[in-house]
Design an enzyme around this catalytic site. Structure first.
Site, PDB file in Angstrom:
ATOM      1  N   ARG A 196      11.787 -13.860  14.661  1.00 39.25           N
ATOM      2  CA  ARG A 196      10.964 -13.987  15.637  1.00 39.25           C
ATOM      3  C   ARG A 196      11.376 -15.265  16.674  1.00 39.25           C
ATOM      4  NH1 ARG A 196       5.368 -13.097  12.116  1.00 39.25           N
ATOM      5  NH2 ARG A 196       5.592 -10.607  12.176  1.00 39.25           N
TER       6      ARG A 196
ATOM      7  N   LYS B 176      -1.135   6.796   3.047  1.00 36.53           N
ATOM      8  CA  LYS B 176      -2.364   7.601   3.364  1.00 36.53           C
ATOM      9  C   LYS B 176      -2.551   8.283   4.676  1.00 36.53           C
ATOM     10  CE  LYS B 176      -4.997   5.162  -0.145  1.00 36.53           C
ATOM     11  NZ  LYS B 176      -5.979   4.055  -0.264  1.00 36.53           N
TER      12      LYS B 176
ATOM     13  N   GLY C 247       3.556  -1.175  10.873  1.00 35.09           N
ATOM     14  CA  GLY C 247       3.147  -1.365   9.379  1.00 35.09           C
ATOM     15  C   GLY C 247       4.362  -1.867   8.841  1.00 35.09           C
TER      16      GLY C 247
ATOM     17  N   GLY D 263       0.976  -4.084  13.335  1.00 37.78           N
ATOM     18  CA  GLY D 263      -0.451  -3.942  13.764  1.00 37.78           C
ATOM     19  C   GLY D 263      -0.505  -3.456  14.995  1.00 37.78           C
TER      20      GLY D 263
HETATM   21  P1  AMP Z   1       2.145   2.753   5.106  1.00 37.07           P
HETATM   22  O1  AMP Z   1       1.700   1.228   4.792  1.00 37.07           O
HETATM   23  O2  AMP Z   1       0.848   3.558   5.125  1.00 37.07           O
HETATM   24  O3  AMP Z   1       3.133   3.060   6.019  1.00 37.07           O
HETATM   25  O4  AMP Z   1       2.477   3.003   3.528  1.00 37.07           O
HETATM   26  C1  AMP Z   1       3.775   2.543   2.950  1.00 37.07           C
HETATM   27  C2  AMP Z   1       3.681   2.974   1.446  1.00 37.07           C
HETATM   28  O5  AMP Z   1       3.854   4.214   1.273  1.00 37.07           O
HETATM   29  C3  AMP Z   1       5.224   2.160   0.881  1.00 37.07           C
HETATM   30  O6  AMP Z   1       4.836   1.037  -0.019  1.00 37.07           O
HETATM   31  C4  AMP Z   1       5.633   3.629  -0.013  1.00 37.07           C
HETATM   32  O7  AMP Z   1       5.880   3.291  -1.093  1.00 37.07           O
HETATM   33  C5  AMP Z   1       4.363   4.408  -0.082  1.00 37.07           C
HETATM   34  N1  AMP Z   1       4.692   5.641  -0.369  1.00 37.07           N
HETATM   35  C6  AMP Z   1       5.538   6.734   0.433  1.00 37.07           C
HETATM   36  N2  AMP Z   1       5.644   7.829  -0.072  1.00 37.07           N
HETATM   37  C7  AMP Z   1       4.852   7.723  -1.124  1.00 37.07           C
HETATM   38  C8  AMP Z   1       4.365   8.715  -2.301  1.00 37.07           C
HETATM   39  N3  AMP Z   1       5.137   9.991  -2.040  1.00 37.07           N
HETATM   40  N4  AMP Z   1       3.609   8.732  -3.237  1.00 37.07           N
HETATM   41  C9  AMP Z   1       2.966   7.283  -2.990  1.00 37.07           C
HETATM   42  N5  AMP Z   1       3.191   6.112  -2.128  1.00 37.07           N
HETATM   43  C10 AMP Z   1       4.217   6.529  -1.377  1.00 37.07           C
END
Ligand code: AMP
Length: 396
Positions: free
Chosen positions: A35, A198, A354, A377
């Site tokens: 940064r 999610k 993220g 964010g």
């Molecule tokens: P996000 O912060 O929503 O971008 O999510 C990132 C997280 O999603 C990472 O820590 C990954 O380990 C998790 N992730 C990706 N694929 C899967 C999966 N098939 N099952 C569970 N977690 C997952």
């Protein structure tokens, strides 16, 4: 959009909102200088014009307390080395002590103000506090994309005291341009790759992005809500049952808008959420009870490769599998390699939001994509189609 190039800083004092919120170790050494390096071009431009720079930033979350652990003084040495200028430091960011330090600042000098968040008025966006900050410069530059989605005193409110004398720094201008290249002016076909855990955390992005892209790859944990909603068996895979209607709605909307959605067709299933679990490649809609999909399978990766390689504009947000575990990182690494190849062939690729940047850095893709966003964010909110207050405050 006003940028640094619209100003000559000769004999001017530039008040620059930078993002020096860097990680420190137990001895208060800076452990990641990204940064600070990112802020350098804007600061150097001011100095080379014959001006001086007054830098303001937050560090951590001291929540209004003057806690020495969060003092920006800790980073003076490293920042001085990176900038090649001995930085002066003042122990408050407003008031007489700060105003005197600014008054004594000569052309070519850099002054770093103490942590903005030692005052609760920073985060609450207090107008009186912002007015005090505004006394510390002739021209206001916002170069902190990481906090551009916050209507804080130093990122947003302060801008109203500068009328015409305000602009984006190089870094923030680059971020805005890169997002614009994907969301507004991107060469077709435009592809978004959305992964992560999610659907619920990505839903607003998906809905906004359906108006911008030709192809959408959905991977990672989000997959299983879509597959189950279509009647597939997902075993113990991560799945949001209450979002299944939403998933079907997205698929319908995509069809109406002519957006092609690409979901995994096979996955690496595991009998435990562990790197040491037993694994099998199975069809995405036939995952056995007790098993869970943790990464994309080989047929899926072949399909995704084809889509990535024919795209001219690519946005990537979110890992395609549980990349933190070596046995389930292949999907994410492969996507990085496909994007690398597409970029070499002339595509524009943007990664951000993220956790994506962590994955990109971990696997060394930083230099292989066209642009890696610095704001987690802030990037997510941009992709959701929101106007970031820190950007709006400069544009209007
Ligand atoms: P996000 O912060 O929503 O971008 O999510 C990132 C997280 O999603 C990472 O820590 C990954 O380990 C998790 N992730 C990706 N694929 C899967 C999966 N098939 N099952 C569970 N977690 C997952």
């Amino acid at each position: 959009m006003k940028t640094l190039e619209d100003f000559n800083f000769e004999n001017k004092k530039a008040l620059i909102r930078v993002d020096f919120n860097v990680p420190l170790d137990a001895e208060f050494n800076v452990t990641d200088t990204t940064r600070i390096e990112a802020a350098k071009p804007s600061i150097i431009k001011v100095l080379e014009d014959g001006g001086s720079a007054v830098l303001m930033s937050h560090l951590g979350r001291p929540k209004g307390e003057r806690n020495p652990d969060f003092s920006l003084e800790h980073i003076c040495k490293t920042a001085s080395e990176i900038l090649g200028v001995q930085i002066k430091f003042v122990s408050d960011c407003v008031g007489e002590i700060a105003e005197t330090a600014v008054a004594n600042l000569q052309a070519g000098e850099v002054l770093l103000l103490e942590n903005l968040r030692f005052h609760t008025a920073e985060v609450s966006g207090d107008s009186g506090f912002a007015e005090q900050l505004s006394k510390l410069g002739d021209i206001y530059i916002n170069d902190a994309f990481g906090t551009a989605h916050r209507a804080h005193a130093s990122t947003t409110v302060v801008a109203k005291f500068f009328e015409e004398n305000k602009c984006f720094g190089h870094l923030l201008a680059q971020e805005i341009e890169s997002i614009g290249k994907v969301m507004e002016t991107g060469e077709k076909p435009v592809l978004a790759i959305l992964g992560g855990a999610k659907v619920s955390s990505k839903i607003t992005i998906i809905e906004n992005i359906l108006d911008k892209v030709d192809h959408l790859i959905i991977g990672g944990g989000m997959t299983y809500t879509f597959i189950k909603a279509q009647g597939g068996q997902v075993g113990n895979s991560i799945c949001e049952d209450d979002k299944m209607d939403l998933a079907l709605n997205i698929l319908r909307k995509a069809e109406d808008k002519g957006v092609q959605i690409h979901l995994p067709v096979d996955v690496i299933a595991a009998d435990d959420f562990s790197n040491d679990a037993n694994t099998q490649v199975v069809d995405v809609d036939k995952i056995m009870n007790g098993w869970q999909g943790l990464d994309a399978g080989p047929k899926t990766l072949e399909n995704f490769k084809e889509v990535v390689l024919k795209s001219k504009t690519i946005l990537w947000n979110g890992p395609i599998g549980v990349f933190e575990m070596a046995n389930f990182a292949k999907g994410t690494i492969s996507i990085g390699n496909f994007i690398d190849e597409a970029t070499l062939n002339g595509a524009f690729s943007l990664v951000g939001g993220g956790d994506s940047v962590a994955a990109v850095k971990q696997f060394g893709f930083e230099d292989k994509v066209s642009y890696v966003s610095t704001g987690g964010g802030a990037m997510l909110e941009s992709l959701e189609g929101k106007t970031l207050p820190g950007i709006a405050a400069i544009v209007k």
